[in-house]
Structures are given as C-alpha cells and as structure tokens.
Enzyme design. Structure first.
Site, PDB file in Angstrom:
ATOM      1  N   GLY B 147       0.805  -1.204   0.000  1.00  0.00           N
ATOM      2  CA  GLY B 147       0.000   0.000   0.000  1.00  0.00           C
ATOM      3  C   GLY B 147       0.843   1.260   0.000  1.00  0.00           C
ATOM      4  O   GLY B 147       2.024   1.250  -0.382  1.00  0.00           O
ATOM      5  N   CYS B 148       0.239   2.353   0.457  1.00  0.00           N
ATOM      6  CA  CYS B 148       0.834   3.672   0.264  1.00  0.00           C
ATOM      7  C   CYS B 148       2.167   3.847   0.982  1.00  0.00           C
ATOM      8  O   CYS B 148       3.179   4.192   0.357  1.00  0.00           O
ATOM      9  CB  CYS B 148      -0.148   4.750   0.686  1.00  0.00           C
ATOM     10  SG  CYS B 148      -0.732   4.616   2.382  1.00  0.00           S
ATOM     11  N   TYR B 149       2.215   3.629   2.297  1.00  0.00           N
ATOM     12  CA  TYR B 149       3.441   3.917   3.036  1.00  0.00           C
ATOM     13  C   TYR B 149       4.582   2.981   2.635  1.00  0.00           C
ATOM     14  O   TYR B 149       5.693   3.455   2.359  1.00  0.00           O
ATOM     15  CB  TYR B 149       3.190   3.842   4.545  1.00  0.00           C
ATOM     16  CG  TYR B 149       2.264   4.905   5.074  1.00  0.00           C
ATOM     17  CD1 TYR B 149       2.495   6.257   4.816  1.00  0.00           C
ATOM     18  CD2 TYR B 149       1.158   4.586   5.847  1.00  0.00           C
ATOM     19  CE1 TYR B 149       1.648   7.241   5.317  1.00  0.00           C
ATOM     20  CE2 TYR B 149       0.312   5.563   6.351  1.00  0.00           C
ATOM     21  CZ  TYR B 149       0.562   6.889   6.080  1.00  0.00           C
ATOM     22  OH  TYR B 149      -0.274   7.855   6.585  1.00  0.00           O
ATOM     23  N   ALA B 152       5.884   4.122  -0.860  1.00  0.00           N
ATOM     24  CA  ALA B 152       6.599   5.410  -0.876  1.00  0.00           C
ATOM     25  C   ALA B 152       7.920   5.337  -0.126  1.00  0.00           C
ATOM     26  O   ALA B 152       8.892   6.010  -0.485  1.00  0.00           O
ATOM     27  CB  ALA B 152       5.708   6.503  -0.282  1.00  0.00           C
ATOM     28  N   THR B 240       0.486  10.402  -0.895  1.00  0.00           N
ATOM     29  CA  THR B 240       1.333  10.001   0.215  1.00  0.00           C
ATOM     30  C   THR B 240       2.701  10.626  -0.016  1.00  0.00           C
ATOM     31  O   THR B 240       3.245  10.547  -1.117  1.00  0.00           O
ATOM     32  CB  THR B 240       1.478   8.470   0.283  1.00  0.00           C
ATOM     33  OG1 THR B 240       0.199   7.896   0.552  1.00  0.00           O
ATOM     34  CG2 THR B 240       2.441   8.060   1.385  1.00  0.00           C
TER      35      THR B 240
END
Lengths: 344, 344, 344, 344
Positions: B147-149, B152, B240
């Site tokens: 996912g996002c975290y 990134a 993010t």
C-alpha cells in the site's frame, strides 16, 4: 492600567490577529493602527471580520503621535520594521513578530536576513519565547517574538536538553504548517490551487529558521546543537505541528521525558501535556494560545518521538506577542488570551 | 490477448479505482464486479463517476463463474479475502491490495493482522512492489501489492541500502497521507470535520506498516533494519509523501545517492528523480501511477533527506495492482497506466 | 491524420490542461508550446506533473513557424490573443478559450472586455458550445470556446427554452465554482487563506458572463432573455455547479423537462441525465469532459430546479476546446477525451 | 447572578460549542454535562480542545440533580430530547437546538419529524430567532432555537416581507452550508473524501427546513409564503450562506431594501449590513454570533439579491441558544458572545 498599543503592519495576517486579540483584551486599547501600505483604509475594508473596529482607519507610520503609545507591536515581514524600532521613544516598549529582534548577535541576523538598520537595539532585545525566557521578557524593552516553527520545536526540546535527557547531536524536526504563515502578500506558491489537495516540503535542508532553533537548543544543551529540519506546507489555514525524533540518553525512558515535561510545564497556563497515547493535533489549538504536546516510544533503539502542536498565528505569532506584552507590563500572563480553541 | 478481470470489493475506493483504470485498459475487460456488501447495486448508484460502466451490476462472490475469469483483483480491507483466494481455481491469477498476501511468513502476518485462513497460499505469494520485485512478479500466481506507506518508503530506500550507501540503523520515516487510504467505511475519525483544517499523527510508534517496511529494507540491507515511522493524516483526498532522514555512510555524499537512484530508476517508466533542488509534492502525481523522488543535503553530519511522493490510490493501490497484472500476463508494464496526473 | 497543435499560453492552467489532454490524444501532436511569459522554461519547471513532456521548452510567440502548425489553441486570459489570431495564416485553424472570439457582435465584446484588435475575425468565429453548435463548429476556422458558467448554464437551459417548456423571463442561475477558474496569476483574492474554509459570492448582479449566457438563451428562446446570475467561489480546485430555478410553462411538468433533456442528450457521449432524484455533484465529473444534470420538482408553483455540474477546466475549458478541435478536423468527437473522472 | 446550566448532548458538535461558549460566559456556569452516549467520559477525551473543562466528566441523564440547574440547553438531534424536556421541573428553563420545540403546531412537527412525546410543552414553546422574537423569548420557559438555514434565510427576509417591500410569492433561497451541520455521528455522506474538493445540492425540493422557513415568512407577510429552497454542501467546517432572489414590489428599489434593513438592524449588536457592494462571506463570521448581510441589484426586472452569512454552529446553533438564554434570564444579550470571528 490600560496599555495603549500601536499595531505596525495592521494589514498583515499577524496584524489582524493582533487586533482581534487586543479588541477583547481588558487592559489594552488599540490606540493606533499603522500601515503605510493601506493608510487611509478602514479596518472593515481589509478585514471585515473585525467588526468591533470596522470603522477605524489605518494610518501612515510617519504621522504617529508616540506620546500616546505605551507599546508597539510590529507585525511586518522581516526587514521592514528596523527604522520604526530605531525611532521609538525610550518610553515605548516594542514587540516584534518578525526575525528582526530575535538575535543579540547581529552578524547571525545579517547572515540570514540581510543588513540590519537598527543593530544597536539588538543588544537590549530579548527572545520572546514566553515560557522559556519569561524572566528576561519581564524586564525587557524590546522583544523579538519567535514564529511558528521555532516555538513548536523549542518548547518541548529545550527542557529535555536542559535536563540532559536527550542527545544533543541527533535531533530530527519534521514540521508541518498551514498557509497563513506565508502572509497575505500574493504569490504563486500560496495560491489556493497550488496548496489545496496536496502536501509538499519546502526549503529542504536550508530553511533559515533551522539556525534560530539551533540557537535556542544550543543554549539549553550547553553545547552546539545541529538539527535536521524539514518544513512542509499543509492545506489548512492555521496550525503548526512539529514531529521530533530524538535519541534518549542511556538509561532514560519515555516516562522520564514525560515526567520532566510535566514538571516543567504542569502549572503553565498555555501548555498541555496530553494523556499518554493521545496524539497532538493542530485542530486542538486552532485560534488559541495553547500548545499541546506528547511523547511516544519508538521501535528504534532509544528513539522517542516528541510531538507538539500550536496555532501558528496565535502562539506562533500574535498570541505570544500579547503574552509577552502582558509580561512586560506586569499583567497576568493570560490576560486577554483565555479564549478556547475553535473546533470543528 | 484480453485479460478477463474480476474485481472483488468493487464497493471500496480501491475497487472503484481499479474499475476506473481497467475501464480504459486496452487489453483487460471488467468481466465481473464482486461485492457482497452491495450485491445487486448498479455501479452508477455507488460510484456515479464511473460513467462507462454505470449500468453494470455488482454481484455476490458465491455466484461468480470463475471459468470466465483470468485474474482476480481483490480490493477488500485486510482479513476479508482469505477464503476467496483459497477457493480460486488454479488457472486464475490473484492480486490482492490488502496485507493478506504480502508476507511469506505466516506468523509475521498473524502477529499484526490476526489468523490467516489461506496460509498455504502465502508460500507462493510474491510481494508486489513492482520496480523491486519485477522478476518474481512476472512468474507469480498470487501477488500481494503493498500500500501507500510501504511503497513510498521502500522505493527510494531499498536501492540505497542495497548499494551500501546509507546506514541501516538510522532511518526516520515521517510520512503524510490523504484520507482515502482509510477507505469508505464510515467512522468518526475520517469524517470531514475531524480531518479538514488540521494535521495530526496517528498510531505513533506502533503502526503495523512499520514492520512491513522493515522487512523489505532488511532484505535490501542484508541485515535487520529497524525504522522510526510516524504517519500523519493530511486534509487531502489522495497522496502520500514520505520524508526520510537517513545517515550516509562514510565518504558518501548526496551526489552519490542521486547517482545511484538515477542509475536504478533512470529508465523506469513510472519513476522520476526530480531535478536537483526540486521538492516532491503529492500534487505532481495525483491520479497517476508515477512516483517522484529527490535527495537533499541536510545540515546535520552525514544526514541526507530522501523525499518521495505517490498517489496512494494508484501507485500505492490500484495502479500498482494493474502494473503487476501487466507483468503477470506478459503485457507492457505501462499498459493502461499512461494517464498523466491531474493538476490543479 | 495527425493534427499539429500549437498551444498559446502554455503557462496558464488552461494551457497545462490542454497539454495534459493532448499528450494522450492519439491523433494530435503538441508541436509548439508558446508562452511569452515563460519562454525558455522547461514544461517540467512550471508544471512538474506533465511528465510526458517535462523536457519540452516553451517558446516565444514571434518565433513560431506556422507552416508546421494545423491548429492553434489559445489559453490566454481575455484580451491577450487578438494579435496572434489576426496573424494566423489562412491554413491554420484557431480555437480560443477566452471570451475573445465568442461573439460575432464586436460591440457586445467591447462593451464588456474592451477594444478588440482582431475584430474582422469575429465575423467568421463560431461559438464553441459543442453539443449546441456542433454543425457550425465542424465548418469553422475560428472557434471561441465558452468557459465554465456559460457551459454549465446553457447546456440544460437551451433545449428547454428551444422546446418552449420553460418561461423565458424567470430564470435564476445560482452558480458555484472552484478556484482554478481564476487562473494562476497571483492575486490576493485567490490566495489559499482567502478561499479555504468558506464560501462567498462575487460580482453579484454584474458579472460579464451573464450577458454571454443571455445571448445563447435568447437565441434558443427566440426572444430576449434576462437572467439573474450569481457566481460563488467554493474552496475546491475544480468544478462548476449551476443550480437553476426555472418556471415551467402552463401544463408542463418536471417529467416533460426530463423527457426533453433525455431526447436531446440521450445519445450524447459526454452528457448524462442522472437517474431521477440523484443530485449532480462536481465530484462526479472531476478531471473529465462529462456534464451531469438533473431536474427536480420544487414546492413553489410551476417552479423546477435544473442542476448541472462540469469540470471547469475540462468541459468548461481545455476539454471542450479539444472536443471542438475533433469536430473541426473531422475526428470522432470523443477522441482523446475518454478518461473517466477522478474520485475521490 | 449565575445561571447554572446543564448541557444535554454534550458529545455533539452543538454540545461542544455550547460548552466552549459557556466556559467564558461571565454569568453562567457549566453545572452538569449530560450524555447518555458518552457517560463517564472526560470532556478532554472527546473534545480535547476544551482545555478549561478537560477533566470534567459526562453524566447520564437519569442521574441529574435538577435542583441545582437553572437552565437546560439541549444539543441532541431531532426527536431525542422530548422526554428530557417533559420531565423538566417547573423552575428549570429549557432551550433546545433541534426542531423539537420550534413549532406550536404539533401536527406540523409530526408531519416532518415523527411523533412528539412532549406535545403539551409545544404550547408554551417560543421560536428562538432572537432578533425577531426577542420579546416572546424574554418571557419564555421553553425555547426552540432555529438552526442554520432558517436563521440565515429569515433574518433578511422577515423585515422586508413585514414591510411589504418584496413579493411574497417569488422567493428563491439557494443556500450553502459547511459540513458540521450534519453532526458528528459517522455516515458515508459526510466522510472527508465524499465532501472535500466538490460541491453538491441535497434533498432538492423536499428539505424539511423549507416549511419551517415558510412558517416564519408567512407570519411576517401576513399570508402564505411558499419558497424555493435548495441546500448545498460546501467543503468547509463552518458557515452558512443564503443567496436569496426576491422580486421587489412596484416602485421599490434596492435602496429601499437597504434602508429598511438598516432601520431594523442598525442598532442590533450581532447584525451587520455590509457597505454597499461588499459581498457577505462565511469567513467574515467564523466562530462568532454575527450575521452579515447585503442587498444587490440584479439585471432581471425588479429582481434583487439578498445575501446573508452566519456561522452555523454559533448563530445557527449554540450561540443563538446562549443569546436566548441571556434574554430569558434578563442578562445583556451579548454576554459571553463578544468574541470576534476567526480569520484566516
């Protein structure tokens, strides 16, 4: 006692907030509203929300009758109020919201902000971080109030460094702030569409508030402190949140940090150490002079996370200026600042 | 070739984004839209913006005819798709957007997410961080997309750790994300008034995505990595941003970090190392599968700041899932993902 | 066929959106990017999100080689593109996004926008409201594309007036729009803090788009129409919503209005009459060329409410310009415009 | 005198705002904070911004000692406070923020809100639109305070209808409101991502506040008034803006409307008729009990536009309740409500 206040830079957000706060201050009166940029305008024309003084007019600086003023609060951007301060009669106290009177070291100022045209005044200027420099502020004639980032970062870090609980050489300050900190002067960077619906860092690695923060931390630590500091722009009007990653000294735990902050700030009217586990949010302090903070354990070895939130226009601006004025004139420190935050 | 796709959890934001992307994918067809929660509803009733498929109806999982499906993309929250994957015919490939198939170590999963009811599948599941695990993804039948975290944070950190340019034991990840990452299910925390006009950290020191990030970083570093990780909620729909404070190894400089990232990502279609000094912003990637990153020198000794931004719903969600599908089915990796970001 | 396009005013939001749309248009090529204001800049310096053309440079107008251009799309503010159009070689078609070529009546233009320096061209200019003026646009060399308010208001009103279903003398248009409509040039009114967390009307009773709307409505009604029109600024980047209060003619009901809109727009690729009772929202069309609309019964006698929503930068700007380009060059009208809206 | 207040529904936004206002009210004390939903919680757990009363606990309704209460302020949603009011001792005055005590006609209430279990009280209940019903409020024991839309719409319309300056049968009210009006109870419609970056109307043609508005307008006009009313949701926390299109009577001009509003409201402490041409904005009144309004000429025959803005949580909620309390207990009407709005 009634303090007769002149606000210099009444057209800025800082100026408007100073007028908002002072319009309900029981022992201060808005004697003169100064703005060369908007001289002649009614307050209501530029800040319609200031109903109580909507009909008052802004005046040019050079017509001010200083014999009727006890205190100048300057809300201009950096570098624009030197001469006004230099010309201040001896009986008038001065509080500045810009960086112009935050540093006794003129060379330090000039390195980051350019030539200082009132350098002599620096010598008597006191750093206006109210909770930390309270005693000096009480006796000061000129006070340079710190802004949003230095206030949010130093309030939790200074006592912990002073107590020797955290390492001086491993401090990361990741800061987030609302858009009002950039002021009202139009520029592309702060247009609605350039800020809304997104987040971004700016001046990474070279923001000039980092050295200001280091100055205060070094004083507290008793040795030179260098911090990592990254400010971020968040789509909100007000608020500054500082997330600080610190290394605890050997045998120090998060409970010790909490205990020290509680000891130092437990009786402070504007400081709030939140219950264990509750994360500070800028929403908790919007429109008020409060600072909320908390400490958290981290997964990494001896790492703790310190988090503080303030309203950048109040505690990081006009509110702290009024708090300093209260101190300088011997009033109760909370006078005129009791308003609770606005949520939602 | 046309890939016949079933979307499981068509009612979630991830599901809607998967449908948006696939509705213009030239080599995939939205064969079946599955949602037990909203079975019978028209797409247009729950996501009016999906005009191209507004009249299509969502179906219950147990009526799906898997003989007509080549690929399942599951967009449900953690812990809800185990059985659907377990029942998947051998000829159907599966891509999950939750944490359910991100870890080959079942015990690791169960520590953070609870019992796994399709544990056997974990053994063949591949971690779907496309740019890093591309070769494994190509041959995989089951992919768990990060996912996002984790996306990134790992995209910039993994190559630098793998190259031995940064210290493995001093990594701070300060992350900021939009609200869509929390999904569409109503809760007080993500109501408009609880999020707008403010910023706040959450799950400080104990977010379960930290161990996932550490897993990938440890693999890259060849030794256990522990990170400090603090997520923040920012008032924006998408995006993010990860601000990472790293310690460079002896004799390594920011230019070396840049050079390595350029070497690794220079030819990647979705990765963009920004020009020197330009700060990544979530606005630069909104609605797209791109990741922008940059490296900055910091004041503190050997400290550098790595910053990366993605759209959490696309590169940190449905977009990366489609990218993985393209890899798994031998298509050009960018197929259907060429749309540029939307700004302002 | 490949249409070689020059974008004039590549530095504006309209210009950026034109470039975003054309960068994925299969039958157009961004031949030349013109901006006197930012000549020499890389696209990536001013619009980092346009990754596909980040390295392209903006050029000054007077160096353009028109022999390589088939179509000019001008995205400058009103009054700035007259001379560029006047100097256009006969073989180059021109599409303008400002008000400069929306009116065949030069006096009308000059009353609201000042002197016109390419008045002769007005005679051949066609009003670019695609769905209404499609046939004229197909044969046009110069098209003046309407902006957000005229597009959102006329699309539902024109067919109903033309069909004699609503009274021509009782039309209230209450419109709401995002901030991008004001463009990127810095001014105090559109700074983040002046727009966020609030709503306000502007130019009440005298907005110059009211006469433009009346022009189109009068043509449809066959007699002079005067409307009440109030635009409002809403804190969002994109989107225009028009809420229109109309008086139905005797013996006409809401079902008749729906039926007529369905008849006129039912087969239109970008028009969507929503299911009965579903209210249009700007979120439904964000980033797309779609227009959603609906009709509602009201409590007051013979009153109905018409509501339409568009993305002001796409259907109320660059998207409609591309739609017109498609028409002028004989392409399928939807070419390059199939992208679905972005939500959330 | 000190008024001992019990707040019923302390967990709602209205409840929180009532507590915020009363915590600085010099002649009221927050005696008891009632919430069956959150009984036992500390105020600081659910509303951390209420620092002054953070340690106070919420209590269940059935344990309240009414002998210590002078005034109940109920901040619950419609239909939930009937029995609490019915059980109120005769010596306790009651102010309700919901619709439950706004209508002396029980049948009217039940048509829109369902069965009323304290119907007998309706007979003595007074409509709490402070500026209009001031005299009746002074003598009332039970007051039903109007909410955001009825307050913003009636304040400008009532005097103009009463003076016979505008037509009673041609009134369009296009209203826009922030999200806090929907309360804190989680639902999909008011999640951040469903509201941010967009605007939409809701309950078009059948909002139950329309009949409430008509009741007040009919009383003022002396004949039945039917309005067209469309509410819109705007991405902001606070604020209600009503844009009203009215038809002036023969020989009446905009100057007459201004003059009448000035005559009626010129001395009112919370009402502000803005200078000619200045458009009301919700930003002007955020966090305050003020109402700003203005009148504009329109292009259409005899049409004028009336615009009013309030803070929906204060003047359209808790502030007006406190204003009514001041009236009911013989205090100066502005007591505790002098705070200026917060901008930006």
């Amino acid at each position: 006692m009634t303090i007769r206040v002149a606000v210099l830079g009444a057209h800025t957000y800082w100026g408007a907030e100073t007028m908002r706060l002072l319009s309900v201050h029981p022992q201060a009166v808005l004697q003169t509203l100064i703005s060369d940029e908007k001289a002649g305008s009614r307050v209501g024309d530029i800040y319609p929300h200031l109903f109580a003084i909507a009909g008052r007019r802004l005046e040019a600086l050079d017509g001010v009758d200083w014999s009727k003023i006890d205190c100048l609060i300057a809300a201009l951007p950096h570098n624009q109020a030197h001469l006004a301060f230099a010309a201040l009669p001896a009986g008038v106290k001065g509080i500045d919201l810009s960086a112009d009177f935050r540093f006794s070291d003129v060379a330090f100022y000039e390195k980051y902000y350019g030539p200082h045209r009132a350098a002599a005044l620096q010598r008597e200027a006191v750093y206006g971080l109210s909770e930390i420099e309270r005693d000096a502020i009480r006796g000061a004639r000129i006070v340079g109030t710190p802004g949003c980032y230095p206030t949010a970062a130093q309030l939790p870090l200074v006592p912990l460094l002073a107590a020797g609980l955290i390492e001086a050489d491993d401090i990361v300050i990741d800061a987030k702030s609302g858009v009002s900190g950039a002021g009202r002067a139009p520029d592309e960077l702060h247009m609605y569409c350039e800020v809304a619906e997104g987040v971004h860092p700016y001046r990474v690695g070279h923001h000039r508030l980092a050295p200001e923060i280091e100055l205060g931390l070094s004083k507290a630590a008793g040795k030179p402190v260098v911090v990592s500091f990254t400010p971020h722009m968040v789509p909100m009007n007000r608020g500054t949140l500082a997330t600080m990653y610190v290394r605890m000294c050997e045998d120090v735990g998060v409970a010790d940090l909490r205990a020290e902050l509680q000891r130092v700030y437990g009786a402070e009217p504007f400081m709030r150490l939140l219950p264990e586990g509750m994360a500070p949010a800028t929403r908790m302090v919007r429109g008020s002079n409060f600072c909320v903070m908390n400490v958290f354990a981290e997964r990494a070895h001896r790492r703790a996370v310190l988090i503080a939130a303030i309203d950048n226009v109040v505690k990081g601006g006009a509110g702290q200026a009024v708090q300093n004025m209260n101190l300088m004139f011997g009033l109760a420190e909370t006078t005129g600042l009791e308003q609770l935050p606005l949520f939602p």
